[in-house]
Design a protein around this motif. Structure first.
Motif, PDB file in Angstrom:
ATOM      1  N   UNK A   1     102.532  20.260 -72.020  1.00  0.00           N
ATOM      2  CA  UNK A   1     103.309  20.836 -72.529  1.00  0.00           C
ATOM      3  C   UNK A   1     103.779  20.582 -73.682  1.00  0.00           C
ATOM      4  N   UNK A   2     103.939  21.477 -74.706  1.00  0.00           N
ATOM      5  CA  UNK A   2     104.299  21.206 -76.269  1.00  0.00           C
ATOM      6  C   UNK A   2     105.955  21.482 -75.838  1.00  0.00           C
ATOM      7  N   UNK A   3     106.808  20.420 -76.565  1.00  0.00           N
ATOM      8  CA  UNK A   3     108.278  20.508 -76.699  1.00  0.00           C
ATOM      9  C   UNK A   3     108.685  20.168 -77.748  1.00  0.00           C
TER      10      UNK A   3
ATOM     11  N   UNK B   1      99.558  24.477 -72.004  1.00  0.00           N
ATOM     12  CA  UNK B   1      98.265  24.350 -71.948  1.00  0.00           C
ATOM     13  C   UNK B   1      97.235  23.631 -70.807  1.00  0.00           C
ATOM     14  N   UNK B   2      96.664  23.921 -71.114  1.00  0.00           N
ATOM     15  CA  UNK B   2      95.332  22.949 -69.909  1.00  0.00           C
ATOM     16  C   UNK B   2      94.838  21.604 -70.371  1.00  0.00           C
ATOM     17  N   UNK B   3      94.980  21.656 -71.939  1.00  0.00           N
ATOM     18  CA  UNK B   3      94.171  20.819 -72.441  1.00  0.00           C
ATOM     19  C   UNK B   3      94.907  20.501 -73.955  1.00  0.00           C
ATOM     20  N   UNK B   4      95.454  18.785 -74.820  1.00  0.00           N
ATOM     21  CA  UNK B   4      95.910  18.607 -75.467  1.00  0.00           C
ATOM     22  C   UNK B   4      94.623  19.537 -76.894  1.00  0.00           C
TER      23      UNK B   4
ATOM     24  N   UNK C   1     105.966  29.340 -72.559  1.00  0.00           N
ATOM     25  CA  UNK C   1     106.670  28.363 -71.403  1.00  0.00           C
ATOM     26  C   UNK C   1     107.741  28.804 -71.319  1.00  0.00           C
ATOM     27  N   UNK C   2     108.013  30.254 -70.321  1.00  0.00           N
ATOM     28  CA  UNK C   2     109.448  30.795 -70.479  1.00  0.00           C
ATOM     29  C   UNK C   2     110.551  30.084 -69.158  1.00  0.00           C
TER      30      UNK C   2
END
Length: 446
Positions: free
Chosen positions: A409-411, A370-373, A380-381
């Motif tokens: 990025x969410x991990x 995403x562009x912001x938290x 995210x492929x």
């Protein structure tokens, strides 16, 4: 006992709400400094007001996982003493106890002191105490409000503890008696007697000791296998059959302490269904003066679960048992990281590393971009984390993926045990991915 949660002092746990937030807690921004934990949560902030790198938990996922495990154990007729070393978070221990946990399992003397500090009433210490100071500390503090069962795996350990207690002036002779179980191990494993015959000899030494009560047997099958392949499962079940054999021999020799409730304990978070299949039949209620026997699991990772090792090996996911109807546990933990550099095509450097997230059971899994938290995110492929440094992660992307400076990025993570120890404070979101409101702050004590 207070009127709150069974098995823990809720007043002490609730006291964490009054902790003042400051620079000591990397999980909260400077805007939170000076506020209490409870006050900050009540102010109505959410994920968007936090900062990266960040580990968060999902309240919805944890509640679902805790309830599911509690229901499953009750249906199977076994007890649960979740391994508290996974989180070292008394707030989370309380939720497990509220849902019927027998007690909390801990791993060493320092963790035992944390449990005592928060009024945990019953502890399984899944280890042998050989430090004289630790033995003396436990002997001085155990009692009706702090009951501890620890392990022994050698005659020498029994003798060492007895010598320490014999030299210690104690107020009450009962203080100098430790409740212990004999640990059975296996060749190539971790601790534990290597054969049933050796374990029986240890049990005889415990039974003969004036400073011990033999109250059970057990061990840990998780160190013997690391997959759900047929050969690994056969190794686990063969080991558990040995635990059952040991229990039966100790019953036959009448080595268990008279009047004590007997414990058979095994079961991490990977093979607890096999433990139940092999050992649950040993449980029995006290009838006509007979012996009560409880089978106690020690699974610790189920409340948080993960997107890696446990996602693949959890019994509820792999379907190793016939007639499987359980839904898989849900991962409750994620790391949020921001892009700090895009040095070349297909590579972005994130602001989270080994100091922020676990890598011992596999690299983090890029899930969303995403562009912001706290803002909209997309799947995210074709991305992966190829390496991590202390404070950075290497995000590899396909040429078609556009990643910009400051993107978030969410991990997904693997192995909660080595995620929690990196954070002294962990924000809890209502429902990660659906409701990013901050609903709690979890304190850890490693």
């Amino acid at each position: 006992m207070d009127g709150g949660a069974p098995g823990i002092d809720s007043t002490l746990v609730d006291g964490l709400d009054a902790v003042e937030l400051s620079w000591r807690y990397k999980a909260v921004p400077a805007a939170a400094h000076g506020q209490t934990a409870a006050g900050y949560v009540a102010s109505g902030v959410g994920l968007a007001q936090l900062q990266t790198p960040l580990l968060t938990l999902s309240a919805q996922a944890m509640a679902s996982n805790v309830a599911q495990m509690a229901d499953w154990c009750e249906a199977k007729g076994v007890l649960l003493a979740p391994h508290g070393k996974t989180t070292m978070a008394p707030q989370m221990w309380r939720e497990q106890l509220v849902h019927g946990a027998w007690g909390i399992t801990l791993a060493n003397a320092s963790q035992l002191r944390v449990g005592h500090a928060f009024g945990v009433r019953r502890v399984m210490l899944a280890n042998s105490l050989t430090d004289p100071q630790a033995v003396s500390w436990l002997a001085e503090r155990q009692g009706p409000d702090f009951k501890v069962v620890s392990w022994v795996d050698s005659v020498q350990t029994v003798a060492l503890q007895a010598a320490t207690l014999a030299d210690k002036p104690l107020a009450d002779k009962r203080d100098s008696v430790l409740d212990v179980i004999v640990e059975l191990g296996s060749g190539g494993g971790r601790t534990g007697a290597r054969t049933v015959a050796q374990a029986v000899e240890i049990a005889r030494a415990v039974s003969a000791s004036a400073h011990h009560r033999l109250v059970g047997v057990g061990g840990y099958e998780g160190s013997l296998a690391h997959s759900a392949e047929p050969g690994a499962l056969a190794t686990v079940r063969g080991y558990l059959a040995g635990v059952k054999e040991l229990h039966e021999q100790l019953l036959a020799e009448d080595l268990y302490a008279q009047g004590a409730e007997t414990i058979i304990t095994a079961g991490g978070s990977a093979y607890f269904d096999d433990v139940v299949d092999v050992l649950a039949g040993c449980a029995s209620d006290r009838v006509d003066g007979g012996r009560r026997v409880d089978v106690i699991l020690r699974s610790g990772a189920y409340m948080v679960h993960d997107d890696g090792f446990y996602r693949g090996i959890s019994p509820f996911a792999r379907g190793s048992h016939a007639g499987k109807t359980e839904r898989p546990f849900v991962s409750a933990m994620h790391v949020w990281a921001r892009v700090v550099s895009v040095p070349e095509p297909g590579l972005a450097i994130l602001d989270a590393g080994k100091r922020d997230m676990p890598v011992d059971e596999g690299m983090p899994e890029p899930q969303l971009l995403g562009r912001e938290l706290g803002g909209p995110m997309e799947v995210l492929e074709g991305a992966s984390i190829s390496a991590v440094n202390d404070q950075h992660a290497y995000l590899r992307c396909t040429p078609e993926t556009t990643v910009g400076m400051g993107d978030v990025v969410r991990l997904g993570l693997s192995h909660p045990c080595t995620a929690f120890d990196k954070w002294t404070l962990i924000p809890v979101l209502a429902d990660t991915g659906n409701d990013n409101a901050l609903v709690d702050l979890i304190h850890t004590f490693f």
